[in-house]
Design an enzyme around this catalytic site. Structure first.
Site, PDB file in Angstrom:
ATOM      1  N   LYS A 142       0.826  -1.216   0.000  1.00  0.00           N
ATOM      2  CA  LYS A 142       0.000   0.000   0.000  1.00  0.00           C
ATOM      3  C   LYS A 142       0.865   1.274   0.000  1.00  0.00           C
ATOM      4  O   LYS A 142       2.068   1.215   0.257  1.00  0.00           O
ATOM      5  CB  LYS A 142      -0.936  -0.044   1.213  1.00  0.00           C
ATOM      6  CG  LYS A 142      -1.967  -1.187   1.160  1.00  0.00           C
ATOM      7  CD  LYS A 142      -2.990  -1.059   2.298  1.00  0.00           C
ATOM      8  CE  LYS A 142      -4.026  -2.165   2.269  1.00  0.00           C
ATOM      9  NZ  LYS A 142      -5.071  -1.984   3.314  1.00  0.00           N
TER      10      LYS A 142
ATOM     11  N   TYR B 143     -12.551  -2.249  -3.769  1.00  0.00           N
ATOM     12  CA  TYR B 143     -13.040  -2.434  -2.407  1.00  0.00           C
ATOM     13  C   TYR B 143     -14.575  -2.373  -2.330  1.00  0.00           C
ATOM     14  O   TYR B 143     -15.119  -2.065  -1.277  1.00  0.00           O
ATOM     15  CB  TYR B 143     -12.425  -1.380  -1.471  1.00  0.00           C
ATOM     16  CG  TYR B 143     -11.019  -1.736  -1.026  1.00  0.00           C
ATOM     17  CD1 TYR B 143     -10.763  -2.850  -0.233  1.00  0.00           C
ATOM     18  CD2 TYR B 143      -9.932  -0.945  -1.391  1.00  0.00           C
ATOM     19  CE1 TYR B 143      -9.484  -3.171   0.189  1.00  0.00           C
ATOM     20  CE2 TYR B 143      -8.640  -1.264  -0.968  1.00  0.00           C
ATOM     21  CZ  TYR B 143      -8.428  -2.383  -0.176  1.00  0.00           C
ATOM     22  OH  TYR B 143      -7.157  -2.705   0.250  1.00  0.00           O
TER      23      TYR B 143
ATOM     24  N   ARG C 143      -1.333 -14.067   4.577  1.00  0.00           N
ATOM     25  CA  ARG C 143      -2.042 -13.347   5.638  1.00  0.00           C
ATOM     26  C   ARG C 143      -1.308 -13.503   6.973  1.00  0.00           C
ATOM     27  O   ARG C 143      -1.312 -12.598   7.803  1.00  0.00           O
ATOM     28  CB  ARG C 143      -3.498 -13.802   5.706  1.00  0.00           C
ATOM     29  CG  ARG C 143      -4.278 -13.353   4.445  1.00  0.00           C
ATOM     30  CD  ARG C 143      -5.752 -13.607   4.548  1.00  0.00           C
ATOM     31  NE  ARG C 143      -6.407 -12.788   5.547  1.00  0.00           N
ATOM     32  CZ  ARG C 143      -6.864 -11.559   5.349  1.00  0.00           C
ATOM     33  NH1 ARG C 143      -6.717 -10.975   4.181  1.00  0.00           N
ATOM     34  NH2 ARG C 143      -7.469 -10.906   6.319  1.00  0.00           N
TER      35      ARG C 143
ATOM     36  N   ARG D  22       2.768  -6.029   9.073  1.00  0.00           N
ATOM     37  CA  ARG D  22       1.996  -4.902   9.627  1.00  0.00           C
ATOM     38  C   ARG D  22       2.570  -4.430  10.962  1.00  0.00           C
ATOM     39  O   ARG D  22       2.599  -3.229  11.238  1.00  0.00           O
ATOM     40  CB  ARG D  22       0.528  -5.278   9.735  1.00  0.00           C
ATOM     41  CG  ARG D  22      -0.179  -5.183   8.364  1.00  0.00           C
ATOM     42  CD  ARG D  22      -1.528  -5.809   8.365  1.00  0.00           C
ATOM     43  NE  ARG D  22      -2.304  -5.455   7.173  1.00  0.00           N
ATOM     44  CZ  ARG D  22      -3.395  -6.125   6.789  1.00  0.00           C
ATOM     45  NH1 ARG D  22      -3.820  -7.175   7.479  1.00  0.00           N
ATOM     46  NH2 ARG D  22      -4.041  -5.751   5.711  1.00  0.00           N
TER      47      ARG D  22
ATOM     48  N   ASN E  91      -2.128   0.417   6.664  1.00  0.00           N
ATOM     49  CA  ASN E  91      -1.666  -0.855   7.237  1.00  0.00           C
ATOM     50  C   ASN E  91      -0.797  -1.677   6.282  1.00  0.00           C
ATOM     51  O   ASN E  91      -0.768  -2.899   6.354  1.00  0.00           O
ATOM     52  CB  ASN E  91      -2.833  -1.657   7.826  1.00  0.00           C
ATOM     53  CG  ASN E  91      -3.819  -2.132   6.778  1.00  0.00           C
ATOM     54  OD1 ASN E  91      -3.675  -1.797   5.596  1.00  0.00           O
ATOM     55  ND2 ASN E  91      -4.785  -2.921   7.186  1.00  0.00           N
TER      56      ASN E  91
ATOM     57  N   HIS F 213      -2.085  -5.480   1.525  1.00  0.00           N
ATOM     58  CA  HIS F 213      -3.355  -6.171   1.315  1.00  0.00           C
ATOM     59  C   HIS F 213      -3.037  -7.585   0.845  1.00  0.00           C
ATOM     60  O   HIS F 213      -2.063  -7.785   0.110  1.00  0.00           O
ATOM     61  CB  HIS F 213      -4.190  -5.470   0.234  1.00  0.00           C
ATOM     62  CG  HIS F 213      -5.335  -6.314  -0.268  1.00  0.00           C
ATOM     63  ND1 HIS F 213      -6.555  -6.332   0.340  1.00  0.00           N
ATOM     64  CD2 HIS F 213      -5.399  -7.210  -1.302  1.00  0.00           C
ATOM     65  CE1 HIS F 213      -7.339  -7.202  -0.299  1.00  0.00           C
ATOM     66  NE2 HIS F 213      -6.665  -7.736  -1.297  1.00  0.00           N
TER      67      HIS F 213
ATOM     68  N   GLU G  18      -9.436 -10.784  -7.639  1.00  0.00           N
ATOM     69  CA  GLU G  18      -8.466  -9.700  -7.422  1.00  0.00           C
ATOM     70  C   GLU G  18      -7.277  -9.794  -8.367  1.00  0.00           C
ATOM     71  O   GLU G  18      -6.774  -8.763  -8.816  1.00  0.00           O
ATOM     72  CB  GLU G  18      -7.993  -9.725  -5.967  1.00  0.00           C
ATOM     73  CG  GLU G  18      -9.107  -9.321  -5.004  1.00  0.00           C
ATOM     74  CD  GLU G  18      -8.665  -9.316  -3.559  1.00  0.00           C
ATOM     75  OE1 GLU G  18      -9.482  -8.938  -2.706  1.00  0.00           O
ATOM     76  OE2 GLU G  18      -7.504  -9.690  -3.261  1.00  0.00           O
TER      77      GLU G  18
END
Ligand code: GDP
Length: 142
Positions: free
Chosen positions: A11, A51, A87, A104, A114, A117, A128
């Site tokens: 990000k 989103y 994740r 993160r 954060n 993604h 995606e």
């Protein structure tokens, strides 16, 4: 365990901190191989569409504004259990709750900014990855 693909976004906050290389290195050293990658600056319409699932959430407008505040690096990662593994490497959505050593915990400051993604299911991974990449941009790394 299955070989999966997942969409990763580094990000604008992490790009701004020059953390692109460090974050990619965490993926590569943890069994996630880059199959496609590029830097893009999304338009508002693109970020809203990406989103769309959060359109009714109170944080939607802030999330979209943040995601278009600068360039992002998007990548398709492939590996064993890539979705869960990514994740795990990312850590909890709220960096205050992220395990030490996660991306993160190390690079994010707030739940908005954060750092990364990652797709949350095989279904979203398909949608995606197709959102950002066409077939000619995705490489077989075997
Ligand atoms: P993720 O899969 O961990 O990225 O989390 P979600 O898909 O649930 O949310 C998408 C993004 O929206 C998150 O990465 C956050 O940047 C943002 N977000 C999620 N929940 C909240 C919240 O409660 N407040 C705010 N301000 N942002 C949130």
């Amino acid at each position: 365990m299955a070989i999966e693909q997942t969409l990763s976004i580094i990000k604008p906050d992490a790009v701004g901190k020059d953390a692109i290389g460090t974050i990619l290195s965490r993926f590569e050293s943890n069994g996630l191989r880059v199959k496609a990658m590029k830097m893009v600056r999304m338009t508002r319409e693109q970020a809203q569409a990406f989103y769309a699932v959060h359109a009714d959430k109170p944080f939607y407008n802030d999330l979209v504004a943040f995601m278009i505040s600068g360039p992002v690096v998007v990548a398709i990662l492939e590996g064993e259990d890539a979705i869960a593994r990514n994740r795990e490497l990312m850590g909890a959505t709220n960096p205050q709750e992220a395990e030490p050593g996660t991306i993160r915990a190390d690079f994010a400051t707030t739940i908005d900014a954060n750092a990364v993604h990652g797709s949350d299911s095989p279904e979203t991974a398909v949608t995606e990855t197709a959102f950002f990449f066409n077939r000619l941009e995705i490489f077989d790394r075997e």
